[in-house]
Design a protein around this motif. Structure first.
Motif, short mmCIF file in Angstrom:
data_model
loop_
_atom_site.label_atom_id
_atom_site.label_comp_id
_atom_site.label_asym_id
_atom_site.label_seq_id
_atom_site.Cartn_x
_atom_site.Cartn_y
_atom_site.Cartn_z
N ASN A 271 7.43 -1.85 -3.78
CA ASN A 271 8.69 -1.50 -3.12
C ASN A 271 8.57 -0.63 -1.87
N LYS A 272 7.50 0.14 -1.74
CA LYS A 272 7.43 1.10 -0.64
C LYS A 272 6.19 0.98 0.23
N ARG A 273 5.09 0.55 -0.34
CA ARG A 273 3.82 0.54 0.40
C ARG A 273 3.83 -0.56 1.46
N ILE A 274 3.67 -0.18 2.72
CA ILE A 274 3.65 -1.15 3.81
C ILE A 274 2.36 -1.95 3.77
N GLN A 275 2.48 -3.27 3.83
CA GLN A 275 1.32 -4.14 3.99
C GLN A 275 1.20 -4.51 5.47
N THR A 276 0.02 -4.33 6.02
CA THR A 276 -0.14 -4.49 7.46
C THR A 276 0.21 -5.90 7.93
N LYS A 277 -0.14 -6.91 7.16
CA LYS A 277 0.15 -8.27 7.62
C LYS A 277 1.64 -8.60 7.55
N LEU A 278 2.37 -7.89 6.68
CA LEU A 278 3.81 -8.12 6.56
C LEU A 278 4.62 -7.14 7.41
N GLU A 279 4.04 -5.98 7.69
CA GLU A 279 4.69 -4.87 8.38
C GLU A 279 5.89 -4.33 7.59
N MET A 280 5.85 -4.49 6.30
CA MET A 280 6.85 -3.96 5.38
C MET A 280 6.31 -4.08 3.96
N SER A 281 7.07 -3.62 2.98
CA SER A 281 6.61 -3.73 1.60
C SER A 281 6.81 -5.16 1.09
N PRO A 282 6.11 -5.55 0.01
CA PRO A 282 6.28 -6.90 -0.53
C PRO A 282 7.72 -7.24 -0.91
N VAL A 283 8.42 -6.32 -1.55
CA VAL A 283 9.80 -6.59 -1.96
C VAL A 283 10.70 -6.72 -0.75
N GLU A 284 10.50 -5.87 0.26
CA GLU A 284 11.30 -5.99 1.49
C GLU A 284 11.08 -7.35 2.15
N TYR A 285 9.84 -7.81 2.15
CA TYR A 285 9.52 -9.11 2.77
C TYR A 285 10.18 -10.25 1.99
N ARG A 286 10.09 -10.19 0.67
CA ARG A 286 10.70 -11.23 -0.16
C ARG A 286 12.20 -11.24 0.03
N THR A 287 12.82 -10.07 0.06
CA THR A 287 14.27 -9.98 0.24
C THR A 287 14.70 -10.51 1.60
N GLN A 288 13.93 -10.15 2.61
CA GLN A 288 14.26 -10.61 3.97
C GLN A 288 14.11 -12.13 4.07
N ALA A 289 13.06 -12.66 3.44
CA ALA A 289 12.83 -14.12 3.48
C ALA A 289 13.93 -14.87 2.76
N ALA A 290 14.45 -14.28 1.70
CA ALA A 290 15.52 -14.92 0.94
C ALA A 290 16.81 -14.97 1.73
#
Length: 290
Positions: A271-290
């Motif tokens: 939920n909080k840890r930024i992943q460099t390839k995503l430039e956001m957290s995994p949950v933020e990326y999944r939510t944005q993609a949805a």
């Protein structure tokens, strides 16, 4: 401060990122005038600029318990404060103020268990176009410092679409029940039909009951080649971060504390840890993609 001084300060602030020749053209001041100003008070001005940036860098660094380096700090500065700062400058400021990210050493298991019947479907293609189609599973151990139980074992399943840990189980032994509990959690979570589940050649994943369970769930099994740690690097990467970064958040000693620490870290990682390839957290990326 007059206009020229502001222009000189601007040149000095960006001189590590762009050629001075280009900067003096943009600001329309003379190169010789800039160097005279620099000799006069440039170092003091640089200290003020560094100090202002350091406040933001330090906030991101401490919020993540010292586990972030220049790449993730760069993303955090842009994401949280709208500041565009290159990695070279961030590294210099971190060195200047004594901030040092914990550097983890990559360790990979070399499992000798051969099983040539199961193909390497994934074949190091760790990219997925949508959630629930490419998954990776593995088991790691975590030391328990107090009590009769010396180790805890974590079985984790990672979705390669966004790097999220979508299912996991913790136990005091690494038997098949540990794996089945993780698969049960994945079943509740959901995934696509004929999803790929990739693993190394550990004994749990060459077990016929495990293979049968995947078939019953409608999952295609993929397996790393013998002795090739890079084939399973996607899930090993998470375990490396967990073992390096979790002690920065807490220092668990008992079985209960280890369990609590692992659960808390997985929540942070998702939920909080930024992943460099995503430039956001995994949950933020999944939510944005949805």
């Amino acid at each position: 401060m007059n206009d020229k001084e502001e222009q000189y300060a601007f040149i000095h602030a960006y001189s590590t990122e762009y050629p001075v020749t280009k900067l003096v053209e943009i600001t329309e001041v003379s190169r010789s005038g800039y160097y005279k100003w620099l000799k006069r008070n440039g170092s003091n001005n640089q200290d003020r600029i560094d100090e202002s940036l350091f406040l933001y860098i330090h906030k991101i660094f401490t919020d993540n318990r010292g586990t972030v380096g220049r790449k993730r700090i760069k993303i955090g500065l842009k994401k949280d404060y709208g500041l565009v700062v290159n990695e070279k400058r961030i590294s210099r400021i971190m060195r200047k103020y004594g901030l040092q990210c914990k550097v983890r050493r990559k360790k990979f298991k070399n499992r000798p268990q051969p099983n040539g019947l199961i193909p390497n479907i994934l074949d190091r293609n760790f990219r997925a176009m949508r959630p629930g189609i490419k998954l990776a599973i593995d088991i790691t151990y975590i030391e328990v410092e107090k009590g009769s139980q010396k180790w805890m074992y974590l079985c984790a399943i990672k979705d390669l679409f966004n790097g999220e840990i979508v299912a996991h189980s913790l136990g005091t032994n690494q038997g098949m029940k540990l794996v089945y509990r993780a698969l049960d959690a994945l079943k509740k979570r959901g995934f696509e039909n004929r999803a790929i589940m990739h693993s190394d050649q550990g004994t749990q994943f060459t077990n016929h009951r495990y293979m049968k369970r995947l078939q019953e769930m409608g999952i295609s099994q993929s397996m790393s080649r013998r002795g090739n740690c890079w084939d399973n690097a996607c899930i090993e990467n998470f375990f490396g971060h967990l073992k390096c970064e979790m002690p920065c958040f807490s220092h668990p000693e008992t079985v209960i504390e280890v369990r609590q620490a692992v659960e808390a870290y997985i929540h942070y990682y998702n939920n909080k840890r930024i992943q460099t390839k995503l430039e956001m957290s995994p949950v933020e990326y999944r939510t944005q993609a949805a």
